[in-house]
Design a protein around this motif. Structure first.
Motif, mmCIF file in Angstrom:
data_model
loop_
_atom_site.group_PDB
_atom_site.id
_atom_site.type_symbol
_atom_site.label_atom_id
_atom_site.label_comp_id
_atom_site.label_asym_id
_atom_site.label_seq_id
_atom_site.Cartn_x
_atom_site.Cartn_y
_atom_site.Cartn_z
ATOM 1 N N LYS A 249 91.471 13.737 83.474
ATOM 2 C CA LYS A 249 90.572 14.822 83.076
ATOM 3 C C LYS A 249 89.318 14.369 82.346
ATOM 4 C CE LYS A 249 94.170 18.280 82.842
ATOM 5 N NZ LYS A 249 94.699 19.406 82.106
ATOM 6 N N GLY A 250 89.327 13.137 81.825
ATOM 7 C CA GLY A 250 88.175 12.710 81.047
ATOM 8 C C GLY A 250 88.100 11.217 80.841
ATOM 9 N N ILE A 251 86.974 10.788 80.313
ATOM 10 C CA ILE A 251 86.738 9.370 80.055
ATOM 11 C C ILE A 251 85.987 9.227 78.733
ATOM 12 C CG2 ILE A 251 84.638 9.425 81.471
ATOM 13 C CD1 ILE A 251 85.245 6.495 82.230
ATOM 14 N N LEU A 252 86.361 8.226 77.948
ATOM 15 C CA LEU A 252 85.679 7.873 76.705
ATOM 16 C C LEU A 252 85.006 6.533 76.937
ATOM 17 C CD1 LEU A 252 85.062 8.037 73.616
ATOM 18 C CD2 LEU A 252 87.282 6.928 73.263
ATOM 19 N N LEU A 253 83.709 6.460 76.621
ATOM 20 C CA LEU A 253 82.995 5.204 76.784
ATOM 21 C C LEU A 253 81.942 5.049 75.705
ATOM 22 C CD1 LEU A 253 80.298 5.376 79.559
ATOM 23 C CD2 LEU A 253 81.676 7.350 79.041
ATOM 24 N N ARG B 183 73.200 14.471 75.613
ATOM 25 C CA ARG B 183 73.197 15.903 75.287
ATOM 26 C C ARG B 183 74.517 16.545 75.704
ATOM 27 N NH1 ARG B 183 71.570 19.814 78.759
ATOM 28 N NH2 ARG B 183 70.853 18.208 80.180
ATOM 29 N N THR B 184 75.188 17.244 74.794
ATOM 30 C CA THR B 184 76.421 17.968 75.106
ATOM 31 C C THR B 184 76.149 18.961 76.229
ATOM 32 O OG1 THR B 184 77.225 17.750 72.842
ATOM 33 C CG2 THR B 184 78.212 19.486 74.173
ATOM 34 N N GLY B 185 77.006 18.948 77.245
ATOM 35 C CA GLY B 185 76.848 19.821 78.398
ATOM 36 C C GLY B 185 76.063 19.198 79.536
ATOM 37 N N ALA B 186 75.411 18.052 79.284
ATOM 38 C CA ALA B 186 74.626 17.401 80.335
ATOM 39 C C ALA B 186 75.542 16.908 81.444
ATOM 40 C CB ALA B 186 73.837 16.228 79.753
ATOM 41 N N ARG B 187 75.065 17.033 82.689
ATOM 42 C CA ARG B 187 75.798 16.474 83.834
ATOM 43 C C ARG B 187 75.468 14.989 83.907
ATOM 44 N NH1 ARG B 187 77.970 18.582 87.960
ATOM 45 N NH2 ARG B 187 76.751 17.395 89.441
ATOM 46 N N VAL B 188 76.494 14.167 84.056
ATOM 47 C CA VAL B 188 76.287 12.719 84.122
ATOM 48 C C VAL B 188 77.060 12.126 85.296
ATOM 49 C CG1 VAL B 188 75.839 12.394 81.661
ATOM 50 C CG2 VAL B 188 78.166 12.257 82.496
ATOM 51 N N GLU B 189 76.587 10.978 85.734
ATOM 52 C CA GLU B 189 77.307 10.187 86.724
ATOM 53 C C GLU B 189 77.570 8.828 86.093
ATOM 54 O OE1 GLU B 189 76.657 10.022 91.216
ATOM 55 O OE2 GLU B 189 75.605 8.228 90.471
ATOM 56 N N ILE B 190 78.806 8.366 86.235
ATOM 57 C CA ILE B 190 79.226 7.083 85.679
ATOM 58 C C ILE B 190 79.706 6.220 86.833
ATOM 59 C CG2 ILE B 190 80.819 5.929 84.098
ATOM 60 C CD1 ILE B 190 81.053 8.721 82.666
ATOM 61 N N ARG C 55 84.082 0.467 93.627
ATOM 62 C CA ARG C 55 83.369 1.054 92.498
ATOM 63 C C ARG C 55 83.886 2.474 92.331
ATOM 64 N NH1 ARG C 55 77.149 1.639 93.513
ATOM 65 N NH2 ARG C 55 78.194 1.912 95.469
ATOM 66 N N LEU C 56 84.234 2.857 91.103
ATOM 67 C CA LEU C 56 84.645 4.223 90.802
ATOM 68 C C LEU C 56 83.420 4.998 90.353
ATOM 69 C CD1 LEU C 56 86.765 6.462 90.287
ATOM 70 C CD2 LEU C 56 87.121 5.438 88.012
ATOM 71 N N ILE C 57 83.145 6.108 91.031
ATOM 72 C CA ILE C 57 82.021 6.977 90.678
ATOM 73 C C ILE C 57 82.602 8.263 90.096
ATOM 74 C CG2 ILE C 57 79.990 8.223 91.501
ATOM 75 C CD1 ILE C 57 79.782 5.176 91.810
ATOM 76 N N ILE C 58 82.207 8.588 88.883
ATOM 77 C CA ILE C 58 82.680 9.787 88.190
ATOM 78 C C ILE C 58 81.483 10.694 87.929
ATOM 79 C CG2 ILE C 58 83.625 10.672 86.005
ATOM 80 C CD1 ILE C 58 85.249 8.055 85.863
ATOM 81 N N GLN C 59 81.643 11.976 88.216
ATOM 82 C CA GLN C 59 80.651 12.971 87.840
ATOM 83 C C GLN C 59 81.327 13.980 86.919
ATOM 84 O OE1 GLN C 59 79.025 14.568 91.453
ATOM 85 N NE2 GLN C 59 77.863 12.717 91.876
ATOM 86 N N GLY C 60 80.619 14.360 85.882
ATOM 87 C CA GLY C 60 81.190 15.317 84.947
ATOM 88 C C GLY C 60 80.164 15.772 83.937
ATOM 89 N N ARG C 61 80.673 16.400 82.880
ATOM 90 C CA ARG C 61 79.797 16.921 81.816
ATOM 91 C C ARG C 61 80.173 16.291 80.479
ATOM 92 N NH1 ARG C 61 76.451 20.873 83.440
ATOM 93 N NH2 ARG C 61 77.059 21.992 85.318
ATOM 94 N N VAL C 62 79.147 16.059 79.685
ATOM 95 C CA VAL C 62 79.345 15.497 78.351
ATOM 96 C C VAL C 62 80.030 16.536 77.480
ATOM 97 C CG1 VAL C 62 78.190 14.607 76.294
ATOM 98 C CG2 VAL C 62 77.348 13.981 78.572
ATOM 99 N N VAL C 63 81.182 16.169 76.938
ATOM 100 C CA VAL C 63 81.919 17.038 76.022
ATOM 101 C C VAL C 63 81.409 16.817 74.596
ATOM 102 C CG1 VAL C 63 84.209 17.575 75.084
ATOM 103 C CG2 VAL C 63 83.946 17.048 77.513
ATOM 104 N N VAL D 177 82.255 11.290 75.300
ATOM 105 C CA VAL D 177 83.404 11.805 76.052
ATOM 106 C C VAL D 177 82.850 12.652 77.181
ATOM 107 C CG1 VAL D 177 85.463 13.264 75.981
ATOM 108 C CG2 VAL D 177 84.875 11.830 74.002
ATOM 109 N N VAL D 178 83.314 12.356 78.405
ATOM 110 C CA VAL D 178 82.875 13.097 79.586
ATOM 111 C C VAL D 178 84.083 13.742 80.242
ATOM 112 C CG1 VAL D 178 81.826 12.914 81.890
ATOM 113 C CG2 VAL D 178 80.898 11.576 79.975
ATOM 114 N N GLY D 179 84.018 15.046 80.479
ATOM 115 C CA GLY D 179 85.042 15.747 81.236
ATOM 116 C C GLY D 179 84.794 15.501 82.718
#
Length: 98
Positions: free
Chosen positions: A36-40, A47-54, A69-77, A85-87
């Protein structure tokens, strides 16, 4: 926190999606990951709520040969003091050049 976290330290590249501003991309190190999430660590406070790609160069190889390569898309919690922390909303493995 309902998902089990796995400690894993790998280099990660991140970028804010849909936003072109100074400090919206950089590198960091993953600290833990769950379904459900990643800490890095991050070079910038995101910015909280920003969409990010990791993007993470994954240590396992496809068929023991092809780098992944693992590509993750989510939102900054939350993002504070160099940690973010990204959901996770979406993830996929892609092959990468050797």
């Amino acid at each position: 926190r309902s998902a089990e976290r796995f400690p894993i330290q790998l280099e990660a590249r991140y970028r804010e999606m849909g936003r072109r501003s100074e400090g919206s991309q950089g590198t960091g190190i993953t600290k833990n990951i769950s379904g459900k999430g990643i800490l890095l660590t991050t070079e910038h406070t995101l910015r909280t709520g920003a969409r990010v790609e990791i993007s993470i160069n994954w240590p396992a190889r496809l068929d023991g040969k092809t780098p992944l390569r693992l590509i993750i898309q989510g939102r900054v919690v939350r993002s504070l003091n160099g940690y973010t922390v990204v959901g996770i909303e979406r993830h996929e493995f892609r092959t990468r050049a050797r």
